[in-house]
Design a protein around this motif. Structure first.
Motif, PDB file in Angstrom:
ATOM      1  N   VAL A 281      -5.587  25.749   0.036  1.00 28.29           N
ATOM      2  CA  VAL A 281      -4.990  27.163  -0.455  1.00 28.29           C
ATOM      3  C   VAL A 281      -5.539  28.310   0.201  1.00 28.29           C
ATOM      4  CG1 VAL A 281      -4.759  28.751  -2.466  1.00 28.29           C
ATOM      5  CG2 VAL A 281      -4.459  26.228  -2.829  1.00 28.29           C
ATOM      6  N   LYS A 282      -6.945  28.128   0.328  1.00 28.16           N
ATOM      7  CA  LYS A 282      -7.667  29.234   1.217  1.00 28.16           C
ATOM      8  C   LYS A 282      -7.234  29.409   2.613  1.00 28.16           C
ATOM      9  CE  LYS A 282     -10.898  31.212  -1.831  1.00 28.16           C
ATOM     10  NZ  LYS A 282     -11.152  32.548  -2.130  1.00 28.16           N
ATOM     11  N   ALA A 283      -6.966  28.095   2.988  1.00 34.03           N
ATOM     12  CA  ALA A 283      -6.726  28.103   4.639  1.00 34.03           C
ATOM     13  C   ALA A 283      -5.091  28.412   4.653  1.00 34.03           C
ATOM     14  CB  ALA A 283      -6.969  26.803   4.915  1.00 34.03           C
ATOM     15  N   GLY A 284      -4.660  28.730   3.687  1.00 33.71           N
ATOM     16  CA  GLY A 284      -2.932  29.029   3.768  1.00 33.71           C
ATOM     17  C   GLY A 284      -2.169  27.920   4.043  1.00 33.71           C
ATOM     18  N   ILE A 285      -2.714  26.687   3.635  1.00 35.94           N
ATOM     19  CA  ILE A 285      -1.753  25.578   3.630  1.00 35.94           C
ATOM     20  C   ILE A 285      -0.961  25.487   2.495  1.00 35.94           C
ATOM     21  CG2 ILE A 285      -1.520  22.890   3.701  1.00 35.94           C
ATOM     22  CD1 ILE A 285      -4.322  23.216   5.653  1.00 35.94           C
ATOM     23  N   THR A 286       0.430  25.153   2.551  1.00 31.12           N
ATOM     24  CA  THR A 286       1.366  25.415   1.557  1.00 31.12           C
ATOM     25  C   THR A 286       1.635  23.752   1.024  1.00 31.12           C
ATOM     26  OG1 THR A 286       3.337  25.088   3.067  1.00 31.12           O
ATOM     27  CG2 THR A 286       2.432  27.426   2.087  1.00 31.12           C
ATOM     28  N   ALA A 287       1.326  22.806   1.514  1.00 26.24           N
ATOM     29  CA  ALA A 287       1.614  21.439   1.160  1.00 26.24           C
ATOM     30  C   ALA A 287       0.357  20.545   1.615  1.00 26.24           C
ATOM     31  CB  ALA A 287       3.001  20.999   1.327  1.00 26.24           C
ATOM     32  N   VAL A 288       0.238  19.766   0.723  1.00 27.60           N
ATOM     33  CA  VAL A 288      -0.772  18.765   1.304  1.00 27.60           C
ATOM     34  C   VAL A 288      -0.617  17.263   0.864  1.00 27.60           C
ATOM     35  CG1 VAL A 288      -2.685  20.366   0.621  1.00 27.60           C
ATOM     36  CG2 VAL A 288      -1.688  19.034  -1.426  1.00 27.60           C
ATOM     37  N   PRO A 289      -1.271  16.438   1.755  1.00 31.50           N
ATOM     38  CA  PRO A 289      -0.862  14.888   1.669  1.00 31.50           C
ATOM     39  C   PRO A 289      -1.452  14.399   0.129  1.00 31.50           C
ATOM     40  CG  PRO A 289      -2.446  15.245   3.290  1.00 31.50           C
ATOM     41  CD  PRO A 289      -2.302  16.674   2.868  1.00 31.50           C
ATOM     42  N   ALA A 290      -0.788  13.669  -0.462  1.00 33.14           N
ATOM     43  CA  ALA A 290      -1.200  12.947  -1.653  1.00 33.14           C
ATOM     44  C   ALA A 290      -0.861  11.543  -1.970  1.00 33.14           C
ATOM     45  CB  ALA A 290      -1.081  13.911  -2.812  1.00 33.14           C
ATOM     46  N   LEU A 291      -1.577  10.871  -2.432  1.00 31.77           N
ATOM     47  CA  LEU A 291      -1.190   9.418  -3.050  1.00 31.77           C
ATOM     48  C   LEU A 291      -0.835   9.785  -4.753  1.00 31.77           C
ATOM     49  CD1 LEU A 291      -4.174   7.212  -1.711  1.00 31.77           C
ATOM     50  CD2 LEU A 291      -1.536   7.286  -0.974  1.00 31.77           C
ATOM     51  N   VAL A 292       0.390   9.388  -5.056  1.00 33.29           N
ATOM     52  CA  VAL A 292       0.931   9.580  -6.161  1.00 33.29           C
ATOM     53  C   VAL A 292       0.805   8.188  -7.003  1.00 33.29           C
ATOM     54  CG1 VAL A 292       2.845  10.097  -7.764  1.00 33.29           C
ATOM     55  CG2 VAL A 292       2.712  11.396  -5.673  1.00 33.29           C
ATOM     56  N   VAL A 293      -0.100   8.198  -8.230  1.00 37.20           N
ATOM     57  CA  VAL A 293      -0.481   6.911  -8.707  1.00 37.20           C
ATOM     58  C   VAL A 293      -0.121   7.145 -10.183  1.00 37.20           C
ATOM     59  CG1 VAL A 293      -2.354   6.240  -7.503  1.00 37.20           C
ATOM     60  CG2 VAL A 293      -2.747   7.675  -9.234  1.00 37.20           C
ATOM     61  N   SER A 294       0.326   6.122 -10.944  1.00 40.44           N
ATOM     62  CA  SER A 294       0.784   6.216 -12.267  1.00 40.44           C
ATOM     63  C   SER A 294      -0.455   5.803 -13.337  1.00 40.44           C
ATOM     64  CB  SER A 294       1.801   5.457 -12.753  1.00 40.44           C
ATOM     65  OG  SER A 294       3.264   5.890 -11.922  1.00 40.44           O
ATOM     66  N   LEU A 295      -1.199   6.765 -13.758  1.00 42.75           N
ATOM     67  CA  LEU A 295      -2.335   6.309 -14.604  1.00 42.75           C
ATOM     68  C   LEU A 295      -2.274   7.297 -15.885  1.00 42.75           C
ATOM     69  CD1 LEU A 295      -5.239   6.346 -12.014  1.00 42.75           C
ATOM     70  CD2 LEU A 295      -4.166   4.496 -12.837  1.00 42.75           C
ATOM     71  N   ASP A 296      -2.575   6.697 -16.922  1.00 36.19           N
ATOM     72  CA  ASP A 296      -2.503   7.508 -18.256  1.00 36.19           C
ATOM     73  C   ASP A 296      -4.053   8.408 -18.052  1.00 36.19           C
ATOM     74  OD1 ASP A 296      -5.111   6.124 -19.042  1.00 36.19           O
ATOM     75  OD2 ASP A 296      -3.840   4.587 -20.262  1.00 36.19           O
ATOM     76  N   ARG A 297      -4.207   9.334 -18.944  1.00 30.48           N
ATOM     77  CA  ARG A 297      -5.317  10.136 -19.044  1.00 30.48           C
ATOM     78  C   ARG A 297      -6.778   9.195 -18.920  1.00 30.48           C
ATOM     79  NH1 ARG A 297      -7.141  15.390 -18.989  1.00 30.48           N
ATOM     80  NH2 ARG A 297      -9.054  15.668 -20.053  1.00 30.48           N
TER      81      ARG A 297
ATOM     82  N   MET B  27       1.062  -1.349  -0.118  1.00 27.68           N
ATOM     83  CA  MET B  27      -0.068  -0.128   0.010  1.00 27.68           C
ATOM     84  C   MET B  27       0.894   1.260   0.149  1.00 27.68           C
ATOM     85  SD  MET B  27      -3.368   0.741   0.367  1.00 27.68           S
ATOM     86  CE  MET B  27      -4.306   2.065   0.458  1.00 27.68           C
ATOM     87  N   LYS B  28       0.626   2.228  -1.160  1.00 28.11           N
ATOM     88  CA  LYS B  28       1.297   3.174  -1.084  1.00 28.11           C
ATOM     89  C   LYS B  28       0.940   4.332  -0.034  1.00 28.11           C
ATOM     90  CE  LYS B  28       2.580   3.896  -5.847  1.00 28.11           C
ATOM     91  NZ  LYS B  28       2.365   4.865  -6.973  1.00 28.11           N
ATOM     92  N   LYS B  29       2.117   4.962   0.577  1.00 28.87           N
ATOM     93  CA  LYS B  29       1.855   6.044   1.505  1.00 28.87           C
ATOM     94  C   LYS B  29       1.779   7.625   0.946  1.00 28.87           C
ATOM     95  CE  LYS B  29       4.054   3.650   5.586  1.00 28.87           C
ATOM     96  NZ  LYS B  29       4.947   4.013   6.630  1.00 28.87           N
ATOM     97  N   PRO B  30       0.859   8.223   1.698  1.00 28.02           N
ATOM     98  CA  PRO B  30       0.700   9.617   0.929  1.00 28.02           C
ATOM     99  C   PRO B  30       2.172  10.471   1.317  1.00 28.02           C
ATOM    100  CG  PRO B  30      -1.102   9.049   2.465  1.00 28.02           C
ATOM    101  CD  PRO B  30       0.104   7.919   2.535  1.00 28.02           C
ATOM    102  N   VAL B  31       2.509  11.155   0.142  1.00 28.09           N
ATOM    103  CA  VAL B  31       3.749  12.477   0.431  1.00 28.09           C
ATOM    104  C   VAL B  31       2.854  13.791   0.406  1.00 28.09           C
ATOM    105  CG1 VAL B  31       5.170  10.532  -0.826  1.00 28.09           C
ATOM    106  CG2 VAL B  31       3.731  12.316  -2.201  1.00 28.09           C
ATOM    107  N   ASN B  32       3.809  14.509   1.201  1.00 28.37           N
ATOM    108  CA  ASN B  32       3.450  15.771   1.083  1.00 28.37           C
ATOM    109  C   ASN B  32       3.793  16.574  -0.242  1.00 28.37           C
ATOM    110  OD1 ASN B  32       1.796  16.217   3.332  1.00 28.37           O
ATOM    111  ND2 ASN B  32       3.424  16.484   4.684  1.00 28.37           N
ATOM    112  N   ILE B  33       3.027  17.334  -1.035  1.00 27.06           N
ATOM    113  CA  ILE B  33       3.508  17.927  -2.122  1.00 27.06           C
ATOM    114  C   ILE B  33       2.952  19.401  -2.071  1.00 27.06           C
ATOM    115  CG2 ILE B  33       2.984  18.084  -4.732  1.00 27.06           C
ATOM    116  CD1 ILE B  33       2.315  15.232  -4.654  1.00 27.06           C
TER     117      ILE B  33
END
Length: 222
Positions: free
Chosen positions: A68-84, A1-7
């Motif tokens: 962005v509205k709350a002034g947060i500069t980085a968010v947790p995200a799951l990065v997946v390799s999918l085509d469009r 299971m992938k872990k989220p990264v802060n982007i």
């Protein structure tokens, strides 16, 4: 299971042509407050953009806007390799369960998913198109097709639908008219403070298909 990264938020891009509106409304204000106090509880889903260090958001456009509205500069995200195409299907499926979905959002979402499914079929060498029944787990292929028809409406008539001023059945019939005649319908609606009934819409579609519909006729019908 992938872990989220802060982007960093500046490295995130909205999915090109995604059909779901991100509005600064009461729901968004509630989400911003939640993000300010608790952070983002559910990670975004993103995919890498080729030849860049940026990412395209698949799921989480509203959460990103709130951050962005709350002034947060980085968010947790799951990065997946999918085509469009695969990403488009995930995007639509992850949003259709939402409680409030506008008719215009559903229309363009179903169209986006249908095109992605068809494109996947072509690239896999399959003969024929995917069925409309594959687009939704909760609505019939016929209903899906009726929603996709709404993408042929001019924006102003589509807005009537989003505002609850016009029924789905009426929008479907009017979607067969060309843009100029749709604008003629809009003009009559604004002048008379009304929207067409189903029977009026059916009559206009029939005359249009018989090449016997003009702006004058629309005024007579309405």
């Amino acid at each position: 299971m992938k872990k989220p990264v802060n982007i960093p938020v500046e490295k995130l891009r909205p999915f090109a042509g995604h059909p779901f509106k991100v509005k600064d409304d009461e729901e968004m204000n509630t989400l911003i407050e939640s993000v300010q106090t608790q952070g983002i509880l559910s990670p975004l889903i993103v995919r890498p953009i080729e030849n860049t260090d940026e990412y395209e958001v698949i799921s989480g456009h509203r959460r990103l806007h709130a951050a962005v509205k709350a002034g947060i500069t980085a968010v947790p995200a799951l990065v997946v390799s999918l085509d469009r195409d695969a990403a488009a299907i995930v995007l639509v499926d992850s949003n259709l369960h939402r409680e409030h979905i506008l008719p215009s959002e559903k229309a363009f979402a179903y169209k986006l998913k249908m095109e992605a499914l068809n494109h996947q079929g072509v690239t896999c060498g399959q003969v024929g198109h995917k069925s409309r029944d594959d687009v939704s787990d909760t609505e019939s292929g016929r209903t899906v097709q009726r929603y996709i028809r709404l993408t042929n409406l001019i924006p102003e008539l589509l807005e009537f639908m989003d505002e609850g001023k016009m029924a789905l059945s009426v929008g479907v019939e009017l979607s067969y008219l060309d843009d100029q005649l749709q604008y003629d319908v809009l003009e009559q609606c604004e002048q008379n403070d009304c929207t067409p009934s189903y029977s009026q819409a059916v009559e206009m579609k029939k005359r249009f298909q018989d090449r016997q519909l003009s702006a004058y006729d629309i005024g007579e019908i309405l």
